[in-house]
Design an enzyme around this catalytic site. Structure first.
Site, PDB file in Angstrom:
ATOM      1  CD  GLU A 114     104.169  33.233  81.415  1.00 53.90           C
ATOM      2  OE1 GLU A 114     103.023  32.898  81.021  1.00 53.90           O
ATOM      3  OE2 GLU A 114     105.170  32.498  81.315  1.00 53.90           O
ATOM      4  CG  ASP A 158     101.088  23.394  77.179  1.00 48.54           C
ATOM      5  OD1 ASP A 158     101.114  22.162  76.936  1.00 48.54           O
ATOM      6  OD2 ASP A 158     100.120  23.951  77.717  1.00 48.54           O
TER       7      ASP A 158
END
Length: 225
Positions: A81, A131
């Site tokens: 991340e 996303d």
């Protein structure tokens, strides 16, 4: 695989006191350093042999990764991340509950996979709610592309899995096409198409809210031959 277009944008978001504590006080207990000189040895990094290692790419605030690690202590989990708030949040949770089977790396996932993950070393890769870059002109930014999946396949051992989930139908269709086109993989759904949500993937608050609003979620699970 040359990394040119990133699938994320780093934004300067607010970090809570607890998240900052995670970064400042406990990150070193869980972090794998990207700048180490050679690929990671998971037996060494996790301190045990013969445990399956599963990578989660883009773990967000770490909700699913934390739950899966707690429910499957026999497995190693590596979370990737780039957003500091999410890294700090997960690390704070890991510290509070003394979870020892998770490591994190705060770096671009493509570069991590290219240089730090040995081939045939992973039991699986999970990518939950990447996303969607829903505007057509931004589709090139989507993480899941054929070249990326070809790289993932090399890192996963035979019978290992790729598990994706998205709440954007057109991205789900794109992912299904990309995974179905990779000859080294087969769809766990024998009739093709999408999988029911596996029990192993926890429902997030975001997903539950979406379900109440009638939003769909599509899971895709493919296995390496």
């Amino acid at each position: 695989m040359q990394r040119k277009i990133k699938s994320y944008v780093l934004r300067a978001g607010r970090i809570s006191n607890r998240q900052q504590q995670g970064l400042d006080l406990w990150l070193e207990d869980y972090e794998l350093k990207f700048d180490s000189p050679s690929p990671w040895n998971f037996a060494k990094e996790f301190g045990r042999h013969d445990a399956d290692t599963i990578v989660e790419i883009g773990f967000g605030m770490g909700t699913s990764l934390f739950a899966m690690a707690m429910n499957n202590p026999q497995c190693n989990y590596l979370g990737i991340e780039v957003h500091k708030a999410g890294v700090g949040s997960l690390v704070a949770d890991l510290h509070e509950y003394q979870i020892s089977n998770v490591r994190v790396v705060a770096h671009d996932a493509v570069e991590v996979l290219q240089t730090k993950i040995p081939e045939n070393s992973l039991a699986g890769v999970q990518i939950f709610f990447p996303d969607p870059w829903h505007k057509k002109r931004h589709h090139k930014r989507r993480l899941i592309q054929s070249e990326f999946i070809q790289m993932l396949v090399k890192k996963i051992r035979p019978s290992g899995f790729i598990h994706c989930a998205t709440d954007w139908e057109d991205y789900a269709e794109h992912i299904l096409n990309v995974l179905s086109s990779e000859s080294a993989l087969f769809n766990q759904q024998k009739e093709g198409g999408y999988s029911p949500r596996p029990d192993s993937r926890p429902l997030t608050k975001f997903e539950l809210r979406g379900e109440r609003l009638g939003h769909g979620v599509w899971d895709l699970v493919f296995i390496k031959k």
